[in-house]
Design a protein around this motif. Structure first.
Motif, PDB file in Angstrom:
ATOM      1  N   ASN A  61       0.833  -1.235   0.189  1.00 41.00           N
ATOM      2  CA  ASN A  61      -0.084  -0.052   0.008  1.00 41.00           C
ATOM      3  C   ASN A  61       0.882   1.242   0.085  1.00 41.00           C
ATOM      4  O   ASN A  61       2.284   1.592   0.496  1.00 41.00           O
ATOM      5  N   VAL A  62       0.052   2.431  -0.776  1.00 44.86           N
ATOM      6  CA  VAL A  62       1.395   3.383  -0.580  1.00 44.86           C
ATOM      7  C   VAL A  62       1.408   3.927   0.426  1.00 44.86           C
ATOM      8  O   VAL A  62       2.711   4.797   0.911  1.00 44.86           O
ATOM      9  N   SER A  63       0.455   3.778   1.715  1.00 44.34           N
ATOM     10  CA  SER A  63       0.866   4.865   3.343  1.00 44.34           C
ATOM     11  C   SER A  63       1.573   3.653   3.730  1.00 44.34           C
ATOM     12  O   SER A  63       3.173   4.216   4.903  1.00 44.34           O
ATOM     13  N   ALA A  64       2.253   2.928   3.383  1.00 50.51           N
ATOM     14  CA  ALA A  64       3.791   1.590   3.324  1.00 50.51           C
ATOM     15  C   ALA A  64       4.977   2.268   3.841  1.00 50.51           C
ATOM     16  O   ALA A  64       6.206   2.224   4.495  1.00 50.51           O
ATOM     17  N   LEU A  65       4.835   3.352   2.777  1.00 48.95           N
ATOM     18  CA  LEU A  65       6.285   4.039   1.960  1.00 48.95           C
ATOM     19  C   LEU A  65       7.101   3.507   1.736  1.00 48.95           C
ATOM     20  O   LEU A  65       8.178   4.272   2.484  1.00 48.95           O
ATOM     21  N   LYS A  66       7.405   2.668   0.961  1.00 51.53           N
ATOM     22  CA  LYS A  66       8.703   1.692   0.687  1.00 51.53           C
ATOM     23  C   LYS A  66       9.173   2.735  -0.173  1.00 51.53           C
ATOM     24  O   LYS A  66       9.110   2.404  -1.227  1.00 51.53           O
ATOM     25  N   THR A  67       9.620   3.793  -0.128  1.00 47.78           N
ATOM     26  CA  THR A  67       9.616   4.595  -1.138  1.00 47.78           C
ATOM     27  C   THR A  67      10.982   3.747  -2.454  1.00 47.78           C
ATOM     28  O   THR A  67      11.140   4.548  -2.968  1.00 47.78           O
ATOM     29  N   ASP A  68      11.833   3.579  -1.502  1.00 48.58           N
ATOM     30  CA  ASP A  68      12.875   3.078  -2.204  1.00 48.58           C
ATOM     31  C   ASP A  68      12.956   1.575  -3.041  1.00 48.58           C
ATOM     32  O   ASP A  68      12.950   1.648  -4.158  1.00 48.58           O
ATOM     33  N   GLU A  69      11.991   0.837  -2.437  1.00 46.55           N
ATOM     34  CA  GLU A  69      10.837  -0.382  -4.077  1.00 46.55           C
ATOM     35  C   GLU A  69      10.210   0.460  -4.999  1.00 46.55           C
ATOM     36  O   GLU A  69       9.934   0.466  -5.711  1.00 46.55           O
TER      37      GLU A  69
ATOM     38  N   ALA B 183      -6.709  -1.178 -12.250  1.00 43.72           N
ATOM     39  CA  ALA B 183      -6.578  -0.688 -10.505  1.00 43.72           C
ATOM     40  C   ALA B 183      -6.595  -1.971 -10.211  1.00 43.72           C
ATOM     41  O   ALA B 183      -7.585  -2.290  -9.722  1.00 43.72           O
ATOM     42  N   TYR B 184      -5.655  -2.467  -8.997  1.00 45.87           N
ATOM     43  CA  TYR B 184      -5.344  -2.969  -7.727  1.00 45.87           C
ATOM     44  C   TYR B 184      -4.878  -3.037  -6.421  1.00 45.87           C
ATOM     45  O   TYR B 184      -4.233  -2.146  -6.431  1.00 45.87           O
ATOM     46  N   PRO B 185      -6.148  -2.840  -5.214  1.00 47.93           N
ATOM     47  CA  PRO B 185      -5.461  -2.136  -3.921  1.00 47.93           C
ATOM     48  C   PRO B 185      -3.489  -2.254  -4.402  1.00 47.93           C
ATOM     49  O   PRO B 185      -3.746  -3.941  -3.830  1.00 47.93           O
ATOM     50  N   GLY B 186      -3.063  -2.072  -3.649  1.00 48.66           N
ATOM     51  CA  GLY B 186      -1.255  -2.377  -3.102  1.00 48.66           C
ATOM     52  C   GLY B 186      -0.778  -1.666  -4.631  1.00 48.66           C
ATOM     53  O   GLY B 186       0.660  -2.116  -4.080  1.00 48.66           O
ATOM     54  N   THR B 187      -0.805  -1.796  -5.116  1.00 51.74           N
ATOM     55  CA  THR B 187       0.027  -2.425  -6.927  1.00 51.74           C
ATOM     56  C   THR B 187      -0.273  -0.533  -7.222  1.00 51.74           C
ATOM     57  O   THR B 187      -0.218  -0.429  -8.874  1.00 51.74           O
ATOM     58  N   ALA B 188      -0.449   0.234  -6.105  1.00 56.00           N
ATOM     59  CA  ALA B 188      -0.361   1.303  -7.005  1.00 56.00           C
ATOM     60  C   ALA B 188       1.032   2.023  -8.430  1.00 56.00           C
ATOM     61  O   ALA B 188       0.765   2.293  -9.288  1.00 56.00           O
ATOM     62  N   VAL B 189       2.198   1.876  -7.102  1.00 54.43           N
ATOM     63  CA  VAL B 189       3.476   1.715  -8.311  1.00 54.43           C
ATOM     64  C   VAL B 189       3.765   1.272  -9.191  1.00 54.43           C
ATOM     65  O   VAL B 189       4.045   1.033 -10.027  1.00 54.43           O
TER      66      VAL B 189
ATOM     67  N   THR C 264       8.123  -7.096   0.280  1.00 50.44           N
ATOM     68  CA  THR C 264       8.715  -7.225   1.432  1.00 50.44           C
ATOM     69  C   THR C 264       8.479  -6.975   2.431  1.00 50.44           C
ATOM     70  O   THR C 264       7.720  -7.302   3.519  1.00 50.44           O
ATOM     71  N   ASP C 265       6.835  -6.467   2.116  1.00 49.35           N
ATOM     72  CA  ASP C 265       5.713  -6.573   3.264  1.00 49.35           C
ATOM     73  C   ASP C 265       4.511  -7.737   3.171  1.00 49.35           C
ATOM     74  O   ASP C 265       4.153  -7.852   2.541  1.00 49.35           O
ATOM     75  N   PRO C 266       4.552  -7.663   4.435  1.00 50.13           N
ATOM     76  CA  PRO C 266       3.719  -9.235   5.496  1.00 50.13           C
ATOM     77  C   PRO C 266       2.343  -9.369   4.191  1.00 50.13           C
ATOM     78  O   PRO C 266       2.530 -10.316   4.236  1.00 50.13           O
ATOM     79  N   GLY C 267       1.870  -7.995   4.871  1.00 48.11           N
ATOM     80  CA  GLY C 267       0.019  -8.554   4.115  1.00 48.11           C
ATOM     81  C   GLY C 267       0.144  -8.676   2.623  1.00 48.11           C
ATOM     82  O   GLY C 267      -0.826  -9.675   2.456  1.00 48.11           O
TER      83      GLY C 267
END
Length: 250
Positions: A99-107, A149-155, A200-203
């Motif tokens: 999710n975007v809110s996880a802010l995995k900006t490097d990924e 669009a699918y949630p979790g795949t914004a980037v 890498t995000d567990p959920g």
């Protein structure tokens, strides 16, 4: 359909596993000469040796698609080894969804670099050759996440939506310019590859693992589609293929 794949020289990126490996073996078995690129030299060597043991022709070179010079080098390898180049299958990609809110900006940046810049580098490397010879085939892997669009795949989905637009513009421009460069964009659904290992995000990892366990099919199914596209007559383009498990409501 008349056989046009025999003797074609085809570069495959991301060739060390999954769709890339399956495609290399599939089209080499039909008479194509394959040029394999990926980061894992040991895997590439094993795959090339297996293809040669089965009577096919293959060469390989370790490469990072995010480096323009590596893309240029594999084009040169194709020419040096086989005297020509007919197609490139831009298959390398990563899918560390979250999710975007996880802010995995490097990924986020990694996905843009591999999934977008990696394709641009490959196209830039082959275009002078294809333009000069007024023929060539550019195939690229997008995703069903590049169609909706699918949630979790914004980037991740954004990188794949980019391919949809870029490849369609490339097809139209080539037709207008008379260079005869054909394109094919593939939109796979759940295909069992190493893509899930990049999450890498567990959920997100748990959700995707469940999806793929329920629906995933073998990468050789995509390889057969690539083989079909490469075997089309030179005056014919099928620009998009959406492919996935028959029982997945993607």
């Amino acid at each position: 359909m008349t056989d046009t794949i025999t003797g074609k020289v085809v570069i495959i990126t991301g060739a060390s596993s999954g769709i890339g490996e399956a495609t290399a073996k599939e089209i080499a078995g039909k008479g194509a000469k394959v040029v394999l690129g990926a980061r894992r030299a040991d895997k590439l060597e094993q795959i090339a040796e297996a293809i040669k043991a089965a009577g096919g022709e293959a060469v390989w070179q370790a490469m990072d698609v995010t480096r323009p010079e590596d893309n240029d080098a594999i084009v040169q390898l194709a020419k040096d080894s086989f005297g020509r180049l007919d197609a490139i299958f831009l298959n390398a990609g990563i899918m560390p969804v979250s999710n975007v809110s996880a802010l995995k900006t490097d990924e986020w940046r990694q996905m843009v670099d591999v999934n977008i810049n990696g394709v641009l580098n490959g196209v830039a490397a082959v275009t002078p050759t294809f333009t000069a010879q007024k023929s060539g085939h550019i195939l690229a892997v997008s995703s069903v996440a590049g169609l909706k669009a699918y949630p979790g795949t914004a980037v991740y989905g954004g990188t794949k939506w980019f391919l949809r637009d870029f490849m369609e513009c490339l097809r139209m421009e080539s037709a207008m310019e008379g260079t005869n460069i054909r394109t094919a964009t593939l939109y796979p659904a759940a295909i069992n590859t190493e893509l899930l290992s990049t999450i890498t995000d567990p959920g997100a990892a748990e959700g995707m693992a469940g999806l793929y366990q329920a629906f995933g099919i073998s990468p050789d199914r995509i390889a057969k589609v690539v083989g079909f596209a490469l075997n089309l007559p030179e005056d014919t383009t099928v620009s998009e293929f959406t492919v996935g498990p028959a029982n997945q409501p993607w």
